[in-house]
Design an enzyme around this catalytic site. Sequence first.
Site, PDB file in Angstrom:
ATOM      1  N   HIS A 197     -31.480 -37.903  46.378  1.00 56.56           N
ATOM      2  CA  HIS A 197     -32.762 -37.894  47.096  1.00 56.56           C
ATOM      3  C   HIS A 197     -32.640 -37.141  48.432  1.00 56.56           C
ATOM      4  CE1 HIS A 197     -36.643 -39.816  48.462  1.00 56.56           C
ATOM      5  NE2 HIS A 197     -36.084 -39.592  49.636  1.00 56.56           N
ATOM      6  N   GLU A 198     -31.630 -37.526  49.218  1.00 57.91           N
ATOM      7  CA  GLU A 198     -31.471 -36.889  50.534  1.00 57.91           C
ATOM      8  C   GLU A 198     -31.102 -35.413  50.403  1.00 57.91           C
ATOM      9  OE1 GLU A 198     -32.611 -38.340  53.042  1.00 57.91           O
ATOM     10  OE2 GLU A 198     -32.751 -40.351  52.196  1.00 57.91           O
ATOM     11  N   HIS A 248     -34.163 -33.311  50.238  1.00 53.57           N
ATOM     12  CA  HIS A 248     -34.692 -32.932  51.554  1.00 53.57           C
ATOM     13  C   HIS A 248     -33.902 -31.754  52.128  1.00 53.57           C
ATOM     14  CE1 HIS A 248     -37.613 -36.060  52.012  1.00 53.57           C
ATOM     15  NE2 HIS A 248     -36.752 -37.053  52.050  1.00 53.57           N
ATOM     16  N   HIS A 288     -34.799 -28.527  50.555  1.00 56.67           N
ATOM     17  CA  HIS A 288     -36.105 -28.084  51.056  1.00 56.67           C
ATOM     18  C   HIS A 288     -35.907 -27.351  52.393  1.00 56.67           C
ATOM     19  CE1 HIS A 288     -40.597 -29.469  51.630  1.00 56.67           C
ATOM     20  NE2 HIS A 288     -40.486 -28.176  51.451  1.00 56.67           N
TER      21      HIS A 288
END
Length: 713
Positions: free
Chosen positions: A495-496, A499, A502
């Site tokens: 999940h991290e 980020h 991105h």
Amino acid sequence: MLCVGRLGGFGARAAALPPRWAGQGILQAGIRARRVSTSWSPVGAAFNVKPQGSRLDLFGERRGLFGVPELSAPEGFHIAQEKALRKTELLVDRACSTPPGPQTVLIFDELSDSLCRVADLADFVKIAHPEPAFREAAEEACRSIGTMVEKLNTNVDLYQSLQKLLADKNLVDSLDPETRRVAELFLFDFEISGIHLDKEKRKRAVDLNVKILDLSSTFLMGTNFPNKIEKHLLPEHIRHNFTSAGDHIIIDGLHAEAPDDLVREAAYKIFLYPNAGQLKCLEELLSSRDLLAKLVGYSTFSHRALQGTIAKNPETVMQFLEKLSDKLSERTLKDFEMIREMKMKLNPQNSEVMPWDPPYYSGVIRAERYNIEPSLYCPFFSLGACMEGLNILLNRLLGISLYAEQPAKGEVWSEDVRKLAVVHESEGLLGYIYCDFFQRADKPHQDCHFTICGGRLKEDGDYQLPVVVLMLNLPRSSRSSPTLLTPGMMENLFHEMGHAMHSMLGRTRYQHVTGTRCPTDFAEVPSILMEYFANDYRVVNQFARHYQTGQPLPKNMVSRLCESKKVCAAADMQLQVFYAALDQIYHGKHPLRNSTTDILKETQEKFYGLPYVPNTAWQLRFSHLVGYGAKYYSYLMSRAVASMVWKECFLQDPFNRAAGERYRKEMLAHGGGREPMLMVEGVLQKCPSVDDFVSALVSDLDLDFETFLMDSE
């Protein structure tokens, strides 16, 4: 989770992460591929060995945190902030004296960048650095930059230099879409501070902004403040579950996982007992937000907060939540019935399902139905293996490789922080990720992504590389084994990293819209999408190997784990719908038609179904009302978009390079520089409706019958 300091007109818009530059002709000429370094080493091995500590460097200088020369000592923050403030004054003069045009936007972005590069770095250091002197110096730098931001947000000349640009139709038409959007975002940030109002109203807006900041801080502290009760009021046999203080018992949380029903009930009723001061603080906060929104031209705070989001307005949000609630209702009732049956089995005297029951009993059902004891999985998820898995996925999907790089002396704040270079197969070095993964004293217990430096195209044609930190709280390795992750930890890591990618994968021209500096209901899409990869056997099978035997993780274990997550998932989602609806009503039409507690009771009965417990006020513990005011729905909407992207692009083949490139080009590449719905349309190749979002979320709850077939073989 994203962590970002909002600094008004010149702060990070949400969080930082960059996009791809393909198709942005202006950048192709200016950006040169970065050379590959010979000091990089394979990422998997770097995370399965103990750090070597600072390498022996007899002649090297101490570089300073993140390679910033001034930050080799705490006093350097003062030097860095003074340098930024001096540069700010020069840029303000330039902005006010430059004729309106594209150059105006570039100056504003450079102004934003000079402040953010100190503020974002200090925001991280003040909570994560182990040395108090560094934390205090960073805190002071945040205050100093914050004061300058307040000054800029009330600078009428500065505002007018931007306003003149956007008021000239010919000039606006000559701007490219990204430049125009960034100019509009800066103007929007100015105007929500009330700068366009007359002098008296402007002063009221400034005063309200200050009051809201103070109330937010007070409310946030109150959400975690423990409650206490006299010892003799609690049954003796449950007192040992709580902390004692003289004649009182301290209740500092809900104890949601406690096996004893009475412990959970007592914790719920005592921890959520209303505090008059906290209640008044919340009422004032909601009222002040409403007054400010009306003052700057919006009918409600929610209308103001949702400007520029996927949802666009509160009417769409409520439509989304109501339709989702309707679709979930039957499944939620089945979940509550399943919980009731389990409660009756374990506690026949009282089988009514109460709000303190679902987290505990859904865990019991999960454990009984599926053999998913974390210790069975951990040996297959060494940290090095998981990092290598990410490397394989990113390489096949996007042409990205992660390399470990030895940090210079003084560059990191703890010797176990790893530095990763993010390298594209043809574009070269894209940026850096500092991995602060391990538990240590005084480190915040949260998994999150921090932007340290946003990407942007500089005046000399070079590109300012993005720098981010990923913070986790993993156990350290032992003598006998490397760091082993539970399935939940592995999913959080993916999940991290979503980020971080991105942030890395692109080249926005302006740092104001770099990476995760985008609307809240879009910012979680890339990170949630990575969870789908983390739960797909085809991906997991690339890296999950027993750290001792090398045996791969059996497919049925992955399937059982995925299906276990669907146990009571409808009830969990229904709870999130309730919280999101409550948030919308609180930030909707004022004056509120009832007290915040009466509204809680009504909304809970309508959107959740379990009874409200008298003399409780859960809203006083709802800390997200501060950072996500009117935007709590965002996680549900981001999950809906991520689900649709997964099914459209990656369900058939999670390593599809063409789909990966499309995802990068249409979504990651733009940060916040394009309207979020246009990015969603670009990837999905259609404009999704509210019904499409709802269907995506509900279809994820369906059980996969392949699991049962495999388990019966």
